[in-house]
Design a protein around this motif. Structure first.
Motif: not given
Lengths: 595, 588
Positions: A202, A204-215, A219
């Motif tokens: 989840e 790795l595929s939810e909008k909010q968490s991917v944003l944070e993990l990218k910045v 990841l």
């Protein structure tokens, strides 16, 4: 488990009797056809040997065999049809019973986590599960019938063979069932590792968490965690598969031994001449169908436990406390008629919890008075709303509406006195008209009244069609924004024309601009009603006649805004915290502000 | 025609994936299927031999009875052995391993797609379907099902072969009795799809009503408004309508199926009749007769199953195609330029719209941010503030216009290098169901083990107490950790933001209702953090703006005002109106 199956049978009997009986009878009949066909074949073969088939008897036997096949085939097709009918009948009758149940269960149950579990199972179209359970039971029954038929067939040759058949089949069946159960349990249960793995997926595929993990360039970190869990999960699953295999092997060994013994027994008798060709044929022919039925039965036995679980939830559902229909008309507590709302020394804790939310809480609201109730999160504000709505009864003390006890009103009477805008109000995927008129169903067709309240809340609603579908369910449905839904909910409370309005955090889903406008709206729209506004946005308190601050389960401070500020208590501190952001410029640039 | 090519293409991909992931198991399962396909024919043949031997024995002497018994037994032993080995390999490898790999590839892909994909509803649908494909183990299923075909075909052909070897007439009759199934399946298939489509939306409606009526919030409202019976009545009505339609359809379908069954029975009857006739002519033996009687049924069943599986195959392959298509989507690209300092960010005439949206989310945006500045971006909901923030974070690409950082186009920057300079506290922060350490330290993974630094950040955000001293304690109730309050989660998100010691930080204010004391604390923490950084704060609390160096006011995707609080208050514009309006209730 058996009691659950019995409950299931009882429900089927009660709600879909005729179809259920038809299903059972036709299934049993069809089950008999297999051993019967073999028996007819046996007679046919013997006839051929004896008479060289000159008699018409052979043709008659042939026709009988075809008839058996016909019964079996038609029954199979009809079974599919009846299954569909069964589901529908259950939905109609049982569904209605369940719906009524939902409506009658004591509200307190809805807030209990365990009950939520039960309800979520009941929510998932339970008739499908019950039909499937019924189907499973019937199919197991057909296998039993077939087995008995075959045993009779064997018995005419030798009762030893007959008993052997039963013993070995049960043994092999037992092992197969164990194997399937092991596999099924693996699929049904989620180990902690599997839940973790799902969580990482989840992330790795939810909008909010991917944003944070990218910045945060994190990841890879989550991926590594996923891999670790995955390894463990895979290992345990492969391990389980192997242990299931063990049972499969036992079962195979039992089957092979049985075939060995059977063939030996048959060959022996053939040699001694104590068996006819027909009997030999029939018995050898039965091997194939028996093995197939065995596999089917084992599978069914392995899933029946899981399928019958639904009935356990149903039993618990039936056991939930229901609220009584009749209002309690014991001697009413004496209340002052001029008071719309009175809390007299109310103490309350939620059932099953020790923590007292309200402790000796007392206050009154006069006719036409507008009162704000403020306090920290969890202080008990929403609880007061629920007590006023009659959803709960106070543990001590009295809750009075217009002089009478809140729970002595019938639902209809109470609706006329009190209406509520809840914090998590319903956003019904129905027409705009219905969304508003839920507040007062007698006005459902009264376009003028509905439009009046809608435009009072927001003039933009003038151009809306009342039959407009809201929400994405219908193709022409329109999705409203949070603010628009909020306004509809307020219109819902207004249309009921009640004497008291409760507003529970009515501006929670509005941004500060819209919130500010909403307060203006309240001032104009709530003219004669008494109003209790619950909010922790203290701006709301400015437009009310009186403010109450709840702390530690009781009303700690009460008065007008200026009185409370002067007291320099909790209210004053909260006020400081919220208003400081807007005070800065007052000192610096007074002339600009005044402009 | 398009469907056919993708059918083959996807089938090939499925086989490629299975055979590359577990070559041993894949091959064994194919070999096994060949053996299992021959099995019914073998049993038929050995049954015939066995019964013939017994017949001979009754009319004379036979020495071979035991041999044929052993033969049949042997056949069963081989089969059972095969079944067990097969189930082991198939379950362990073809299902577990392959689906595991499929799942892994899916999630890896998700994180590599451009961030804008989240806003594209078509893409999200595709992803959902790809996920379903993995959850329902479709890839392995297709491999196994198509192998089942092999079994079915081989066994049908071999059975018919055996029968025909006794009399050639059996051949056309067996085949003719199954043609009706084919016809009905084709005809019914089309009609079924049409009705299904119509019903789907009604079904949703019905299920929605059912679900809503069992929810806590609905029950609460309905009881207070005394509207239970109205809603129940609605459900009843829709339910009856939907049921009526389905009933009619099913009844018609059942008649067709019964007719089909009739035809098959006719075929069976003719075959049996023929067998009787042949045996009366003495052309076949009793053994052959019995075996035929059982074989006919077998063939009919096999063909029925074969057709059913064939019917559902295109549907399954369609599902799988979503998976492979998703894996083939273009991934985000990255630039090469690296730098350890951000001097300034410049936007020039930037325009941006979301996929499938008509309106522009950002229209002709131009401004500059220099290092050290503290900027607030304000505006109502929907004015474009968050979209602008995402563009600044290199998550979206502008359609026209350009964003330059240190003078170079942001597109040419290397993502990792850019992010090293940036930290973020989101509006919808993530409550990580992990340890305290991970919740704070995930913003700077290489330094996650520096306890003093973590504790300092926690302290700065006023997260004290025994809960936060135990750094490896799991938080969040989803994985059985300690649950925090909303305010505490918010503060941890801030601690996370400051743990990463970056020069630039983007803060997006929470809109959810926090009580005034907590809200004030959080806003003060924001102000504290930005002291020695370059900060961009997205907010709708105009009151906060008084403490910022510079304010950008947005409306409908454009920047309408730019200046500090003094200047903007002097201009008689939107900012002034918003400030006065928001503050109106708070003034004395």
């Amino acid at each position: 488990m058996f009691s659950y199956i019995l409950t299931g049978m009882r429900v089927l009997w009660k709600h879909a009797r005729s179809i259920w009986i038809a299903r059972v009878l036709s299934a049993m009949l069809a089950a008999l056809m297999a051993p019967l066909s073999l028996y007819l074949l046996q007679l046919a073969v013997d006839e051929i040997i004896r008479d060289q088939g000159r008699s018409a008897w052979l043709w008659i036997l042939l026709i009988c065999i075809i008839l058996c096949q016909m019964v079996s085939v038609f029954s199979g097709t009809l079974a599919g049809y009846w299954n569909g009918c069964l589901k529908r009948r259950l939905e109609r009758n049982w569904g209605r019973e369940l719906l009524e149940g939902f409506g009658k269960i004591h509200y307190a149950a809805y807030e209990d986590a365990h009950v939520q579990d039960i309800l979520s199972k009941m929510r998932k179209t339970p008739w499908r599960g019950l039909a499937s359970l019924g189907d499973t039971v019937i199919q197991i029954g057909t296998v039993v019938v077939m087995l008995i038929g075959d045993m009779l067939l064997f018995a005419q040759v030798s009762w030893v063979l007959s008993v052997l058949l039963a013993v070995f089949m049960l043994c092999a069946g037992f092992f197969q069932m164990r194997s399937m159960k092991v596999m099924n349990d693996m699929f049904a249960n989620r180990t902690a590792d599997e839940r973790e793995m799902e969580y990482y997926e989840e992330l790795l595929s939810e909008k909010q968490s991917v944003l944070e993990l990218k910045v945060f360039s994190a990841l890879d970190y989550i991926r590594t965690l996923w891999h670790k869990s995955n390894e463990r999960v895979l290992q345990s699953r492969v391990h389980t598969t192997f242990s299931a295999l063990k049972y499969n092997i036992y079962s195979s060994v039992v089957i092979v031994i049985w075939i060995l013994l059977l063939l030996w027994g048959l060959a022996d008798r053939a040699g001694a001449g104590t068996i006819t060709l027909g009997e030999f044929t029939a018995l050898v022919g039965s091997i194939g169908t028996l093995l197939g039925a065995l596999e089917r039965a084992s599978y069914l036995c392995s899933v029946i436990a899981r399928r019958s679980l639904l009935m356990r939830y149903y039993e618990e559902f039936q056991a939930l406390p229901r609220s009584e229909e009749e209002p309690d008309d014991r001697l009413d507590a004496v209340g002052d008629d001029g008071m719309m709302v009175e809390f007299q020394h109310v103490s309350f804790h939620y059932p099953g919890s020790e923590k007292e939310i309200l402790k000796d809480c007392s206050f009154r609201i006069r006719k036409g008075e507008k009162v704000a109730l403020v306090g920290e999160n969890g202080a008990g504000k929403s609880t007061i709303v629920k007590l006023l709505c009659g959803l709960y009864a106070p543990v001590c003390g009295e809750v009075l509406l217009a002089g009478k006890r809140a729970d002595s009103y019938t639902p209809e009477e109470r609706r006329q006195i009190l209406s509520v805008v809840f914090q998590d109000f319903g956003r019904y995927q129905m027409q705009l008209r219905e969304n508003v008129a839920i507040g007062n169903l007698s006005q459902l067709q009264n376009d003028a009244a509905i439009r009046r309240v809608l435009t009072a809340v927001d003039p933009d609603f003038e151009s809306w069609k009342l039959d407009q579908n809201l929400g994405k369910l219908e193709r022409d449905g329109v999705d409203l924004s949070g603010g628009e839904w909020q306004k509809v909910a307020i219109a819902r409370a207004l249309v009921s024309n009640s004497q008291i309005i409760l507003l529970d955090e009515p501006t929670a889903s509005l941004d500060p601009m819209a919130e500010s406008e909403m307060y203006h709206t309240f001032v104009t729209v709530l003219q004669q009603q008494s109003c209790l506004m619950i909010s922790h946005r203290l701006a709301s308190a400015r437009m009310t006649d009186r403010i109450m601050l709840i702390q530690d389960g009781r009303i700690a401070e009460e008065g007008t805004h200026d009185q409370l500020l002067a007291r320099q208590g909790a209210y004053a501190a909260m006020w400081e915290a919220q208003s400081q952001w807007y005070q800065e410029e007052v000192h610096g640039d007074e002339n600009i502000i005044m402009g | 025609m398009v469907m056919k090519t993708s059918l083959w293409g996807n089938l090939k991909k499925v086989y490629a994936m299975v055979l590359s992931t577990s070559p041993g198991a894949g091959t064994i399962s194919l070999i096994y299927h060949w053996i299992e396909g021959m099995f019914p024919a073998f049993i038929t043949w050995s049954t015939i031999q066995l019964i013939d031997e017994v017949e001979k024995m009754m009319t004379g002497v036979s020495h071979h009875l035991w041999f044929w018994c052993a033969c049949m037994l042997g056949g069963y032993i081989v089969k059972e052995l095969g079944v067990n080995l097969y189930s082991l390999f198939v379950n362990a490898s073809v299902y577990e391993k392959v689906m595991n790999v499929a799942r892994l590839r899916l999630y890896e892909k998700s994180a590599r797609l451009p961030y804008i994909t989240f806003e594209d509803s078509q893409m999200m649908d595709k992803r959902q379907r790809a996920r379903e494909c993995v959850d329902r183990e479709k890839i392995s299923q297709i491999f196994v099902n198509t192998s089942q075909f092999l079994i079915n075909i081989i066994s049908i052909l071999s059975m018919i072969g055996i029968l025909a070897s006794y009399n050639i007439l059996f051949l056309p009759i067996s085949l003719a009795s199954v043609v009706p199934y084919l016809i009905v399946r084709l005809v019914r298939g089309k009609e079924f799809d049409q009705i299904r489509k119509k019903q789907v939306s009604r079904e949703w409606n019905k299920e929605y009503m059912w679900k809503t009526l069992s929810e806590k919030e609905t029950q609460r409202e309905l009881r207070v408004y005394h509207a239970q019976s109205y809603m129940q009545g609605k459900w009843q009505k829709i339910m009856e309508e939907v049921q009526e339609e389905i009933q009619t359809y099913q009844r018609r379908e059942t008649w067709q199926l019964l007719g089909c069954d009739g035809l098959n029975l006719l075929g069976y009857g003719i075959s049996m009749g023929m067998a009787v006739w042949l045996i009366l002519q003495g052309e076949i033996s009793a053994g052959t007769f019995s075996a035929c009687a059982m074989a006919f049924l077998n063939v009919q069943n096999q063909v029925k199953n074969f057709l059913t599986d064939l019917g559902s195959l295109p549907g399954d392959i369609y599902v799988v195609s979503d998976y492979f298509d998703y894996l083939a989507l273009p991934e985000e690209t990255d630039g090469m330029y690296e730098s350890s300092k951000l001097g300034e960010i410049c936007l020039e005439k930037v325009c941006f719209s979301y996929p499938q949206a008509e309106k522009r989310a950002l229209d002709d945006i131009s401004f500059q941010i220099r290092r050290g500045e503290k900027i607030a971006i304000v505006g109502e909901n929907g004015s474009g503030k968050t979209t602008l923030a995402k563009l600044l974070l290199k998550l979206y690409t502008p359609q026209t216009g350009v964003i330059t950082v240190n003078g170079r186009d942001l597109e040419t920057w290397n993502r990792e290098s850019y992010y090293r300079n940036f930290s973020v506290v989101q509006q919808q922060f993530v409550p990580y169901q992990l340890s305290v350490r991970e919740n704070v330290g995930i913003s700077d993974v290489p330094h996650m083990d520096e306890n003093p630094r973590i504790q300092a950040c926690l302290a700065q955000c006023e997260l004290e107490g025994p809960l936060f001293c135990e750094l490896d304690q799991r938080l969040g109730k989803r994985l059985d950790g300690q649950e925090l309050s909303y305010g505490q989660w918010q503060k941890i998100a801030i601690a996370r933001g400051i743990f990463k010691n970056s020069e630039w930080i983007l803060l997006d204010e929470p809109t959810s209702a926090l009580d005034p004391m907590t809200e004030a604390e959080i806003l003060y923490q924001f102000l504290d953090i930005v002291q020695d950084k370059t900060a961009i704060i997205v907010t709708h609390r105009i009151g906060l703006c008084t403490r910022m160096d510079r304010i950008l006011v947005m409306q409908n995707g454009r920047i309408i005002q730019d200046g500090n609080h003094q200047t903007l208050m002097e201009q008689e514009g939107a900012y002034r109106t918003m400030f006065l309006k928001q503050g109106e209730w708070y003034r004395k």
